[in-house]
Motif scaffolding. Sequence first.
Motif, short mmCIF file in Angstrom:
data_model
loop_
_atom_site.label_atom_id
_atom_site.label_comp_id
_atom_site.label_asym_id
_atom_site.label_seq_id
_atom_site.Cartn_x
_atom_site.Cartn_y
_atom_site.Cartn_z
N GLU A 3 -37.59 -0.77 39.33
CA GLU A 3 -36.69 -1.03 37.70
C GLU A 3 -35.54 -1.79 38.29
O GLU A 3 -34.23 -1.32 38.98
CB GLU A 3 -36.76 0.52 38.04
N HIS A 58 -42.71 1.40 38.68
CA HIS A 58 -41.19 1.43 38.42
C HIS A 58 -40.10 2.48 39.42
O HIS A 58 -40.44 3.15 38.81
CB HIS A 58 -41.35 1.16 36.73
N GLU A 76 -46.98 2.03 33.35
CA GLU A 76 -47.40 2.43 32.09
C GLU A 76 -48.88 1.49 32.03
O GLU A 76 -49.08 1.00 32.03
CB GLU A 76 -46.09 1.14 31.09
N SER A 78 -50.29 -0.53 29.10
CA SER A 78 -49.99 -1.38 27.66
C SER A 78 -51.01 -2.30 26.65
O SER A 78 -50.16 -2.75 25.95
CB SER A 78 -49.67 -2.87 29.06
N ARG A 83 -50.81 2.79 24.38
CA ARG A 83 -49.68 2.32 25.02
C ARG A 83 -48.88 3.99 25.40
O ARG A 83 -48.89 4.33 24.61
CB ARG A 83 -48.85 1.47 24.02
N ALA A 85 -46.52 5.63 29.10
CA ALA A 85 -46.31 5.98 30.09
C ALA A 85 -46.28 7.30 30.98
O ALA A 85 -46.48 8.21 30.14
CB ALA A 85 -44.40 5.23 30.52
N HIS A 111 -35.05 7.26 28.65
CA HIS A 111 -35.12 5.37 29.31
C HIS A 111 -36.10 4.91 28.60
O HIS A 111 -36.15 3.85 28.11
CB HIS A 111 -34.83 5.43 30.66
N LEU A 112 -37.17 4.98 29.08
CA LEU A 112 -38.81 5.50 28.35
C LEU A 112 -38.82 5.21 27.43
O LEU A 112 -39.50 4.24 26.16
CB LEU A 112 -39.89 6.04 29.02
N ALA A 115 -35.35 3.00 25.39
CA ALA A 115 -35.19 0.91 26.40
C ALA A 115 -36.99 0.47 26.26
O ALA A 115 -36.72 -0.83 26.47
CB ALA A 115 -34.63 1.61 28.20
N HIS A 116 -38.08 1.55 26.11
CA HIS A 116 -38.90 0.83 26.33
C HIS A 116 -39.86 1.36 25.33
O HIS A 116 -41.10 0.60 25.18
CB HIS A 116 -39.56 1.50 27.54
N HIS A 118 -41.48 3.57 24.11
CA HIS A 118 -42.90 4.36 24.28
C HIS A 118 -42.75 5.78 23.05
O HIS A 118 -41.85 6.51 23.42
CB HIS A 118 -43.25 5.29 25.74
#
Length: 175
Positions: A3, A58, A76, A78, A83, A85, A111-112, A115-116, A118
């Motif tokens: 990360e 990560h 994760e 994907s 999808r 995490a 954060h997941l 920012a991602h 999920h």
Amino acid sequence: MPESSTLHGARVLLRPVTGADIPALAAIRRTPEVYRRWRGGPDLEAAVAEDLAEPDSHPLVIVHQGEVAGAIQWSEESEPEYRHASIDIYLDPALHGRGLGTDAVRTLARHLITAHGHHRLVIDPAADNAAAIRCYQKVGFRPVGVMRRYERGADGEWHDGLLMDLLAAELTPAE
């Protein structure tokens, strides 16, 4: 895949792992409470290095008051239709009961989600790990079901795991 960003929780910092962290992480893994769950064989430095090098993981170091307190990692799925995490964590037993694990899991979960993107996260503690289960429930994770004979323990026997998940809207705020 490491990360690249540092994440700030209310009580912990999650930062990228470096090779210099391996001895401290191995020492934490060597404690009986952590070794029981994370084992790794006689060469824990090599086991930690191998874990940190997994291509689909990560890893981040949990830092509390400037010291390595443990590790947290995510991976994760994907495939668009599935999808999500997953999170794994271990924390120095000397720091248990202080809310640091909860803060680390909440910080990474936030954060997941933000920012991602999920919408769903999973975590799978040992079914008999009541402290970990309480920690994850404080973040908003809910039990989904028992995975029977999920993982072989240090005793050579198969043990149940508890699948827990969290939907983005269920993430609890910091206390």
